[in-house]
Design a protein around this motif. Sequence first.
Motif, PDB file in Angstrom:
ATOM      1  N   THR A 134      22.669  20.254 -31.064  1.00  0.00           N
ATOM      2  CA  THR A 134      23.965  19.584 -31.144  1.00  0.00           C
ATOM      3  C   THR A 134      24.562  19.375 -29.754  1.00  0.00           C
ATOM      4  OG1 THR A 134      24.917  21.760 -31.624  1.00  0.00           O
ATOM      5  CG2 THR A 134      24.549  20.278 -33.488  1.00  0.00           C
ATOM      6  N   GLU A 135      24.294  20.308 -28.832  1.00  0.00           N
ATOM      7  CA  GLU A 135      24.756  20.121 -27.460  1.00  0.00           C
ATOM      8  C   GLU A 135      24.102  18.885 -26.845  1.00  0.00           C
ATOM      9  OE1 GLU A 135      25.554  24.843 -26.349  1.00  0.00           O
ATOM     10  OE2 GLU A 135      23.785  23.796 -25.592  1.00  0.00           O
ATOM     11  N   ALA A 136      22.807  18.717 -27.091  1.00  0.00           N
ATOM     12  CA  ALA A 136      22.094  17.553 -26.569  1.00  0.00           C
ATOM     13  C   ALA A 136      22.624  16.264 -27.194  1.00  0.00           C
ATOM     14  CB  ALA A 136      20.594  17.700 -26.849  1.00  0.00           C
ATOM     15  N   PHE A 137      22.776  16.252 -28.512  1.00  0.00           N
ATOM     16  CA  PHE A 137      23.292  15.066 -29.186  1.00  0.00           C
ATOM     17  C   PHE A 137      24.643  14.639 -28.616  1.00  0.00           C
ATOM     18  CE2 PHE A 137      20.909  15.714 -33.488  1.00  0.00           C
ATOM     19  CZ  PHE A 137      19.781  15.116 -32.945  1.00  0.00           C
ATOM     20  N   ALA A 138      25.504  15.610 -28.303  1.00  0.00           N
ATOM     21  CA  ALA A 138      26.843  15.298 -27.797  1.00  0.00           C
ATOM     22  C   ALA A 138      26.795  14.610 -26.434  1.00  0.00           C
ATOM     23  CB  ALA A 138      27.676  16.571 -27.705  1.00  0.00           C
ATOM     24  N   GLN A 139      25.672  14.763 -25.713  1.00  0.00           N
ATOM     25  CA  GLN A 139      25.495  14.079 -24.424  1.00  0.00           C
ATOM     26  C   GLN A 139      24.624  12.832 -24.562  1.00  0.00           C
ATOM     27  OE1 GLN A 139      27.108  15.042 -21.577  1.00  0.00           O
ATOM     28  NE2 GLN A 139      28.140  16.527 -22.914  1.00  0.00           N
ATOM     29  N   GLU A 186      26.369   9.503 -32.341  1.00  0.00           N
ATOM     30  CA  GLU A 186      27.001   9.336 -33.652  1.00  0.00           C
ATOM     31  C   GLU A 186      26.800  10.574 -34.525  1.00  0.00           C
ATOM     32  OE1 GLU A 186      25.230   5.769 -35.097  1.00  0.00           O
ATOM     33  OE2 GLU A 186      26.423   4.446 -33.789  1.00  0.00           O
ATOM     34  N   THR A 187      25.623  11.196 -34.420  1.00  0.00           N
ATOM     35  CA  THR A 187      25.365  12.418 -35.178  1.00  0.00           C
ATOM     36  C   THR A 187      26.306  13.531 -34.729  1.00  0.00           C
ATOM     37  OG1 THR A 187      23.026  11.824 -35.424  1.00  0.00           O
ATOM     38  CG2 THR A 187      23.619  14.128 -35.802  1.00  0.00           C
ATOM     39  N   ALA A 188      26.456  13.687 -33.414  1.00  0.00           N
ATOM     40  CA  ALA A 188      27.357  14.716 -32.891  1.00  0.00           C
ATOM     41  C   ALA A 188      28.796  14.455 -33.320  1.00  0.00           C
ATOM     42  CB  ALA A 188      27.258  14.769 -31.369  1.00  0.00           C
ATOM     43  N   ALA A 189      29.210  13.204 -33.298  1.00  0.00           N
ATOM     44  CA  ALA A 189      30.589  12.864 -33.658  1.00  0.00           C
ATOM     45  C   ALA A 189      30.874  13.118 -35.135  1.00  0.00           C
ATOM     46  CB  ALA A 189      30.868  11.405 -33.313  1.00  0.00           C
ATOM     47  N   SER A 190      29.847  13.083 -35.967  1.00  0.00           N
ATOM     48  CA  SER A 190      30.039  13.216 -37.418  1.00  0.00           C
ATOM     49  C   SER A 190      30.259  14.664 -37.865  1.00  0.00           C
ATOM     50  CB  SER A 190      28.832  12.634 -38.161  1.00  0.00           C
ATOM     51  OG  SER A 190      27.672  13.442 -37.963  1.00  0.00           O
ATOM     52  N   TRP A 191      29.935  15.634 -37.006  1.00  0.00           N
ATOM     53  CA  TRP A 191      30.135  17.041 -37.386  1.00  0.00           C
ATOM     54  C   TRP A 191      30.509  17.837 -36.140  1.00  0.00           C
ATOM     55  CZ3 TRP A 191      31.117  19.419 -41.747  1.00  0.00           C
ATOM     56  CH2 TRP A 191      31.060  20.806 -41.813  1.00  0.00           C
ATOM     57  N   ASP A 236      18.046  19.716 -39.844  1.00  0.00           N
ATOM     58  CA  ASP A 236      18.756  18.992 -40.911  1.00  0.00           C
ATOM     59  C   ASP A 236      19.555  17.829 -40.354  1.00  0.00           C
ATOM     60  OD1 ASP A 236      17.760  20.789 -42.730  1.00  0.00           O
ATOM     61  OD2 ASP A 236      19.598  21.971 -42.889  1.00  0.00           O
ATOM     62  N   LEU A 237      19.909  17.893 -39.057  1.00  0.00           N
ATOM     63  CA  LEU A 237      20.704  16.841 -38.428  1.00  0.00           C
ATOM     64  C   LEU A 237      19.842  15.777 -37.755  1.00  0.00           C
ATOM     65  CD1 LEU A 237      23.382  19.124 -36.694  1.00  0.00           C
ATOM     66  CD2 LEU A 237      23.576  17.955 -38.895  1.00  0.00           C
ATOM     67  N   VAL A 238      18.539  16.028 -37.662  1.00  0.00           N
ATOM     68  CA  VAL A 238      17.643  15.111 -36.962  1.00  0.00           C
ATOM     69  C   VAL A 238      17.044  14.110 -37.947  1.00  0.00           C
ATOM     70  CG1 VAL A 238      15.569  14.907 -35.526  1.00  0.00           C
ATOM     71  CG2 VAL A 238      17.093  16.877 -35.253  1.00  0.00           C
ATOM     72  N   ARG A 239      17.197  12.835 -37.635  1.00  0.00           N
ATOM     73  CA  ARG A 239      16.585  11.766 -38.422  1.00  0.00           C
ATOM     74  C   ARG A 239      15.391  11.246 -37.623  1.00  0.00           C
ATOM     75  NH1 ARG A 239      21.190   7.692 -39.061  1.00  0.00           N
ATOM     76  NH2 ARG A 239      21.902   8.721 -37.152  1.00  0.00           N
ATOM     77  N   HIS A 240      14.208  11.502 -38.165  1.00  0.00           N
ATOM     78  CA  HIS A 240      12.974  11.208 -37.434  1.00  0.00           C
ATOM     79  C   HIS A 240      12.903   9.722 -37.061  1.00  0.00           C
ATOM     80  CE1 HIS A 240       8.834  11.989 -36.180  1.00  0.00           C
ATOM     81  NE2 HIS A 240       8.499  10.852 -36.754  1.00  0.00           N
TER      82      HIS A 240
END
Length: 428
Positions: A338-343, A399-404, A357-361
């Motif tokens: 999640t830290e990576a997604f946020a950047q 977008e994934t980070a922003a959603s949760w 669970d948050l990763v969409r292949h």
Amino acid sequence: MVKNKSIPVTLAHINPAPFVQQVGRALSEAEMLSCFATTVADQPQALWRNSLCNVAKLLNYNLAPQLSRRAVTEFPLSLVMTYPWREIIINLLSRVDKDKRFTDILFHWGVTGFDKWVASQALDEVKAVYGYESGSLRTFEAARKQGIARIYDVPSPEHDFVENLLHKEEGHFPELITPYRKYVKSLQERRTRHRRREWELADVVIANSEFTKASYANAGLDVTKVRVIPYGAPPVCENGVTGGTKEHEPVNFLWAGTFSVRKGAHYLLQAWKDLKPGDKAKLSVFGAMGLAPSSLQNLPDSIKFSGTVPRSQLYNHYYQADVLVFPTLCDGFGMVVTEAFAQGLPVITTDKAGAADLVRHGVNGLIIPAGDIDALTEAMNWCMKNRQKLRAMRQAALETAASWQWSDYRRTLVEKLLDGLKTAGYQV
């Protein structure tokens, strides 16, 4: 945010880690946090801090960065109680430990002392205590006698599940069998009993993923009292989509966190050798070294180990990288995802990470089977050959980070916590 002043809670953990502070903030926002009991919390203006740092310098150890990592920022310092001296002794003496066995002995000495201190000093005038695995047995025993509700947080999969997995790895990679690993295995049964007793005493259990919950269910434990709340993401970087390297530069693969067997570090080293990237890619490793020196021989120059860095610096490295490599064999969640997604950083991870669970292949990252060197090599090779598609993943990652966000975590934690206590028979 649900508010419930009628349930004052003591939160206890040896370290004010980010995920612990988010629990504290959730309870504080709900007007439920009575106190936060910990070992050391940084107080930059305190006289003892300068004195302690000066003593550490005599041992050629810069203690200030370690103390700064223990800053409490998510709720008022006035709510913090500390039991510092065992932790300080551990921090200093562990510097001279070569094979980690002495550090392990010191760690459990510190945890036991902290647990006893919380049980005797931090339960006055509260109706619930929120503790963590391996450090809550005596606290929960005391709380039960006083009619205080027990909330148990398990950030990691079930103890035997983890240890048996590591034992299997040692069968494939004998060089991983160190004196420290032999020592830990000799204590496995006792430490499992300790954790299971904590579980039995708990009224509500908080898990960070379905993967974590399933590991306890498979061990035969009662999971009806479990509430699953995934960790949140940090604030999203506004220009995260523009991060990463240029087309003509080497692909920057990033590792963040302890470089250990459990995290799949030995598989990454072999995969990197098989990849043979030459000057077309580099691997930047940030985190404590958890592999034996024998595992680090004859490595290519394209791998750079930088040790542990402050979180603010790590976020900047996320932004500058092209993909996070997190080939974990067993992780209750994996906050690095999640830290990576946020950047805006896409992620390669495995089916044994709760955060998967948050990763969409193929959308915001790639998921591979845990312990599969060929799959890991293929995933990294795909990143090198598909740089435009990899860059396009940055927007999806953001977008994934922003959603949760952590705010979503905090709100949901209080809601599910109150529901769990009500189910256990407490008035809320």
